[in-house]
Design a protein around this motif. Sequence first.
Motif, PDB file in Angstrom:
ATOM      1  N   VAL A  81       7.330  -3.738   6.694  1.00  0.00           N
ATOM      2  CA  VAL A  81       7.528  -3.777   5.083  1.00  0.00           C
ATOM      3  C   VAL A  81       6.278  -4.207   4.276  1.00  0.00           C
ATOM      4  CG1 VAL A  81       9.235  -5.053   3.405  1.00  0.00           C
ATOM      5  CG2 VAL A  81      10.180  -4.517   5.930  1.00  0.00           C
ATOM      6  N   THR A  82       6.129  -3.814   3.079  1.00  0.00           N
ATOM      7  CA  THR A  82       5.326  -4.147   2.211  1.00  0.00           C
ATOM      8  C   THR A  82       5.650  -4.210   0.726  1.00  0.00           C
ATOM      9  OG1 THR A  82       2.964  -3.755   1.824  1.00  0.00           O
ATOM     10  CG2 THR A  82       4.254  -1.991   1.901  1.00  0.00           C
ATOM     11  N   ARG A  83       4.789  -4.479  -0.233  1.00  0.00           N
ATOM     12  CA  ARG A  83       5.055  -4.342  -1.316  1.00  0.00           C
ATOM     13  C   ARG A  83       5.281  -2.953  -1.822  1.00  0.00           C
ATOM     14  NH1 ARG A  83       1.797  -8.406  -5.365  1.00  0.00           N
ATOM     15  NH2 ARG A  83       3.292  -9.598  -4.153  1.00  0.00           N
ATOM     16  N   LYS A  84       6.093  -2.689  -2.865  1.00  0.00           N
ATOM     17  CA  LYS A  84       6.369  -1.293  -3.349  1.00  0.00           C
ATOM     18  C   LYS A  84       6.966  -1.331  -4.588  1.00  0.00           C
ATOM     19  CE  LYS A  84      11.133  -0.819  -1.491  1.00  0.00           C
ATOM     20  NZ  LYS A  84      12.067  -0.063  -0.809  1.00  0.00           N
ATOM     21  N   VAL A  85       6.579  -0.017  -5.135  1.00  0.00           N
ATOM     22  CA  VAL A  85       7.236   0.169  -6.624  1.00  0.00           C
ATOM     23  C   VAL A  85       7.897   1.586  -6.507  1.00  0.00           C
ATOM     24  CG1 VAL A  85       6.510   0.739  -8.780  1.00  0.00           C
ATOM     25  CG2 VAL A  85       5.205  -0.905  -7.785  1.00  0.00           C
ATOM     26  N   ALA A  86       9.432   1.481  -6.844  1.00  0.00           N
ATOM     27  CA  ALA A  86       9.986   2.522  -6.797  1.00  0.00           C
ATOM     28  C   ALA A  86      10.570   3.097  -8.334  1.00  0.00           C
ATOM     29  CB  ALA A  86      11.411   2.059  -6.205  1.00  0.00           C
ATOM     30  N   PHE A  87      10.390   4.338  -8.548  1.00  0.00           N
ATOM     31  CA  PHE A  87      10.476   5.009  -9.790  1.00  0.00           C
ATOM     32  C   PHE A  87      12.082   5.557  -9.869  1.00  0.00           C
ATOM     33  CE2 PHE A  87       6.194   4.877  -8.847  1.00  0.00           C
ATOM     34  CZ  PHE A  87       5.688   4.433 -10.093  1.00  0.00           C
ATOM     35  N   ASP A  88      12.558   5.673 -10.952  1.00  0.00           N
ATOM     36  CA  ASP A  88      13.709   6.360 -11.261  1.00  0.00           C
ATOM     37  C   ASP A  88      13.728   7.614 -10.602  1.00  0.00           C
ATOM     38  OD1 ASP A  88      14.561   4.089 -12.777  1.00  0.00           O
ATOM     39  OD2 ASP A  88      14.137   5.099 -14.667  1.00  0.00           O
ATOM     40  N   ASN A  89      12.947   8.732 -10.371  1.00  0.00           N
ATOM     41  CA  ASN A  89      13.084   9.900  -9.884  1.00  0.00           C
ATOM     42  C   ASN A  89      12.883   9.725  -8.343  1.00  0.00           C
ATOM     43  OD1 ASN A  89      10.445   9.192  -9.539  1.00  0.00           O
ATOM     44  ND2 ASN A  89       9.513  10.852 -10.400  1.00  0.00           N
ATOM     45  N   GLY A  90      12.948   8.784  -7.802  1.00  0.00           N
ATOM     46  CA  GLY A  90      13.044   8.416  -6.253  1.00  0.00           C
ATOM     47  C   GLY A  90      11.512   8.460  -5.623  1.00  0.00           C
ATOM     48  N   VAL A  91      10.728   8.667  -6.214  1.00  0.00           N
ATOM     49  CA  VAL A  91       9.411   8.469  -5.881  1.00  0.00           C
ATOM     50  C   VAL A  91       9.001   6.964  -5.631  1.00  0.00           C
ATOM     51  CG1 VAL A  91       6.926   8.872  -6.495  1.00  0.00           C
ATOM     52  CG2 VAL A  91       8.514  10.538  -6.921  1.00  0.00           C
ATOM     53  N   GLU A  92       8.259   6.627  -4.571  1.00  0.00           N
ATOM     54  CA  GLU A  92       7.841   5.261  -4.404  1.00  0.00           C
ATOM     55  C   GLU A  92       6.174   5.056  -4.082  1.00  0.00           C
ATOM     56  OE1 GLU A  92      10.160   3.870  -0.854  1.00  0.00           O
ATOM     57  OE2 GLU A  92      11.906   3.846  -2.199  1.00  0.00           O
ATOM     58  N   THR A  93       5.659   4.149  -4.507  1.00  0.00           N
ATOM     59  CA  THR A  93       4.418   3.797  -4.030  1.00  0.00           C
ATOM     60  C   THR A  93       4.490   2.358  -3.122  1.00  0.00           C
ATOM     61  OG1 THR A  93       3.795   2.680  -6.131  1.00  0.00           O
ATOM     62  CG2 THR A  93       3.198   4.811  -5.905  1.00  0.00           C
ATOM     63  N   TRP A  94       3.882   2.513  -2.031  1.00  0.00           N
ATOM     64  CA  TRP A  94       3.974   1.293  -1.192  1.00  0.00           C
ATOM     65  C   TRP A  94       2.375   0.914  -0.965  1.00  0.00           C
ATOM     66  CZ3 TRP A  94       7.399   1.807   3.861  1.00  0.00           C
ATOM     67  CH2 TRP A  94       8.595   2.144   3.385  1.00  0.00           C
ATOM     68  N   LEU A  95       1.965  -0.310  -1.126  1.00  0.00           N
ATOM     69  CA  LEU A  95       0.906  -0.954  -1.055  1.00  0.00           C
ATOM     70  C   LEU A  95       0.421  -1.690   0.182  1.00  0.00           C
ATOM     71  CD1 LEU A  95      -1.610  -1.570  -3.084  1.00  0.00           C
ATOM     72  CD2 LEU A  95      -0.500  -3.699  -3.660  1.00  0.00           C
ATOM     73  N   TYR A  96      -0.723  -1.362   0.593  1.00  0.00           N
ATOM     74  CA  TYR A  96      -1.220  -2.114   1.774  1.00  0.00           C
ATOM     75  C   TYR A  96      -2.576  -2.329   1.649  1.00  0.00           C
ATOM     76  CZ  TYR A  96       2.611   0.424   4.225  1.00  0.00           C
ATOM     77  OH  TYR A  96       3.927   0.613   4.665  1.00  0.00           O
ATOM     78  N   GLN A  97      -2.977  -3.365   2.564  1.00  0.00           N
ATOM     79  CA  GLN A  97      -4.432  -3.960   2.271  1.00  0.00           C
ATOM     80  C   GLN A  97      -5.099  -3.903   3.604  1.00  0.00           C
ATOM     81  OE1 GLN A  97      -5.206  -8.240   2.090  1.00  0.00           O
ATOM     82  NE2 GLN A  97      -3.043  -8.426   1.569  1.00  0.00           N
ATOM     83  N   LEU A  98      -6.522  -3.486   3.565  1.00  0.00           N
ATOM     84  CA  LEU A  98      -7.186  -3.287   4.743  1.00  0.00           C
ATOM     85  C   LEU A  98      -8.478  -4.099   4.533  1.00  0.00           C
ATOM     86  CD1 LEU A  98      -8.029  -1.717   7.442  1.00  0.00           C
ATOM     87  CD2 LEU A  98      -9.386  -0.068   5.625  1.00  0.00           C
ATOM     88  N   ALA A  99      -8.686  -5.130   5.659  1.00  0.00           N
ATOM     89  CA  ALA A  99      -9.592  -6.200   5.445  1.00  0.00           C
ATOM     90  C   ALA A  99     -10.964  -5.485   5.574  1.00  0.00           C
ATOM     91  CB  ALA A  99      -9.286  -7.198   6.549  1.00  0.00           C
ATOM     92  N   VAL A 100     -12.201  -6.022   4.599  1.00  0.00           N
ATOM     93  CA  VAL A 100     -13.153  -5.699   4.786  1.00  0.00           C
ATOM     94  C   VAL A 100     -14.252  -6.934   4.582  1.00  0.00           C
ATOM     95  CG1 VAL A 100     -12.970  -3.173   3.902  1.00  0.00           C
ATOM     96  CG2 VAL A 100     -13.446  -4.927   2.226  1.00  0.00           C
ATOM     97  N   PRO A 101     -15.312  -6.911   5.034  1.00  0.00           N
ATOM     98  CA  PRO A 101     -16.190  -8.108   4.548  1.00  0.00           C
ATOM     99  C   PRO A 101     -16.305  -8.578   3.279  1.00  0.00           C
ATOM    100  CG  PRO A 101     -17.279  -6.488   6.132  1.00  0.00           C
ATOM    101  CD  PRO A 101     -16.165  -5.740   5.573  1.00  0.00           C
TER     102      PRO A 101
END
Length: 105
Positions: free
Chosen positions: A57-77
């Motif tokens: 599970v991660t942070r997400k944004v859901a839109f009225d049309n059913g589309v979603e964006t999911w946010l992840y993070q990748l560690a870098v120096p």
Amino acid sequence: MSAAAARCAAVLAAALWLGACAQAPAAPPGTQVTAEQVRAIRPGQSTRASLLASLGVTRKVAFDNGVETWLYQLAVPGGFDEIVVLLDAQGVVRKVRRRAHIPAS
């Protein structure tokens, strides 16, 4: 305990509690993933269910049309890269974008 001592103890407890609240870290921008996990995300093939199973599970944004964006993070120096995954209304991954190096706060 005298009334003055009780008042002093209450004020001290409130100050410590407020200080702890002010020090609370901000919520992370998304679940941390590895570069290997990011490479395994396949537009047109990966689904909501496969992301949940492999990345969690991660942070997400859901839109009225059913589309979603999911946010992840990748560690870098020195911080992390932001990985944004776009899922269509049927729950299929359509795009994966990587925003390079966001400094650690």
